[in-house]
Design an enzyme around this catalytic site. Structure first.
Site, PDB file in Angstrom:
ATOM      1  N   GLY A  91      32.414  38.000  42.038  1.00 36.48           N
ATOM      2  CA  GLY A  91      33.421  38.921  41.536  1.00 36.48           C
ATOM      3  C   GLY A  91      34.198  39.515  42.690  1.00 36.48           C
ATOM      4  O   GLY A  91      33.699  39.552  43.829  1.00 36.48           O
TER       5      GLY A  91
ATOM      6  N   GLN B 241      39.514  45.376  47.150  1.00 35.30           N
ATOM      7  CA  GLN B 241      38.792  44.670  48.223  1.00 35.30           C
ATOM      8  C   GLN B 241      39.718  43.802  49.063  1.00 35.30           C
ATOM      9  O   GLN B 241      39.339  43.390  50.164  1.00 35.30           O
ATOM     10  CB  GLN B 241      37.673  43.803  47.634  1.00 35.30           C
TER      11      GLN B 241
ATOM     12  N   CYS C 295      27.671  42.804  47.739  1.00 32.94           N
ATOM     13  CA  CYS C 295      29.118  42.985  47.606  1.00 32.94           C
ATOM     14  C   CYS C 295      29.789  42.327  48.808  1.00 32.94           C
ATOM     15  O   CYS C 295      29.299  42.470  49.935  1.00 32.94           O
ATOM     16  CB  CYS C 295      29.447  44.476  47.569  1.00 32.94           C
ATOM     17  N   LEU C 296      30.902  41.643  48.565  1.00 33.39           N
ATOM     18  CA  LEU C 296      31.607  40.976  49.667  1.00 33.39           C
ATOM     19  C   LEU C 296      32.136  41.979  50.688  1.00 33.39           C
ATOM     20  O   LEU C 296      32.412  41.608  51.823  1.00 33.39           O
ATOM     21  CB  LEU C 296      32.754  40.120  49.119  1.00 33.39           C
TER      22      LEU C 296
ATOM     23  N   HIS D   7      29.872  46.407  38.298  1.00 36.17           N
ATOM     24  CA  HIS D   7      30.097  46.478  39.749  1.00 36.17           C
ATOM     25  C   HIS D   7      31.595  46.442  40.068  1.00 36.17           C
ATOM     26  O   HIS D   7      32.105  47.273  40.828  1.00 36.17           O
ATOM     27  CB  HIS D   7      29.364  45.308  40.420  1.00 36.17           C
ATOM     28  N   GLU D   8      32.306  45.488  39.459  1.00 35.70           N
ATOM     29  CA  GLU D   8      33.733  45.337  39.775  1.00 35.70           C
ATOM     30  C   GLU D   8      34.544  46.516  39.240  1.00 35.70           C
ATOM     31  O   GLU D   8      35.485  46.974  39.897  1.00 35.70           O
ATOM     32  CB  GLU D   8      34.274  44.014  39.237  1.00 35.70           C
TER      33      GLU D   8
ATOM     34  N   HIS E 208      34.540  49.397  41.543  1.00 39.10           N
ATOM     35  CA  HIS E 208      35.472  49.282  42.673  1.00 39.10           C
ATOM     36  C   HIS E 208      36.826  49.941  42.351  1.00 39.10           C
ATOM     37  O   HIS E 208      37.472  50.503  43.226  1.00 39.10           O
ATOM     38  CB  HIS E 208      35.731  47.818  43.016  1.00 39.10           C
TER      39      HIS E 208
END
Ligand code: NI
Length: 158
Positions: free
Chosen positions: A46, A51, A89-90, A131-132, A135
């Site tokens: 995701g 991000q 997480c990226l 999670h997304e 953000h």
């Protein structure tokens, strides 16, 4: 399409609240394509627009269940159950934590054509949606970590 630079924890942009999308534009379509390319290149499941430095309410998700989801202005309208599991997480490379999430969510959003869609997620998909969407509010999973964040080995370090 292009791979965009992923902002990492410590970058202020990850802590801002994102703005809703009012209409689709060629520029936003390019952003969405780039988000998919960036997510796949980084082996993520995701990615949220902040991000890649864009404060818009757009996320892309692909948890390898045969579908990918572009969620514009997403809202969770139902959440139930509970799952406790590892999350990464990226924007926090090489790190993970144990995070509690609902096991089932129903999310309303708009797709790339700005049609209203409903996505129902269980397990990993529910976790990814939560999670997304966090953000978009400037929230990172580490804020919700049960026992703090720990280091994991990155696959390319093996
Ligand atoms: Ni993330």
């Amino acid at each position: 399409m292009a791979i965009r630079k992923i902002r990492e924890d410590g970058d202020e942009i990850l802590r801002k609240v994102c703005k809703p999308i009012e209409k689709m534009t060629p520029r936003l379509r390019t952003l969405i394509d780039d988000m998919y390319e960036t997510m796949y290149a980084a082996n993520g499941v995701g990615l949220a627009a902040p991000q890649v430095g864009i404060l818009k309410r757009i996320v892309v998700i692909d948890v390898c269940d045969g579908d990918s989801y572009t969620l514009i202005n997403p809202v969770i309208v139902e959440a139930d159950g509970e799952q406790i599991g590892e999350e990464g997480c990226l924007s926090l490379p090489g790190l993970a934590a144990t995070v509690k999430r609902p096991n089932h969510v129903i999310c309303k959003a708009f797709d790339e054509e700005m049609n209203e869609i409903t996505v129902e997620g269980e397990g990993l998909l529910a976790r990814a949606i939560c999670h997304e969407l966090d953000h978009l509010e400037g929230i990172l999973y580490k804020d919700k970590a049960e026992d703090g964040v720990y280091r994991i080995d990155l696959p390319n370090e093996e």
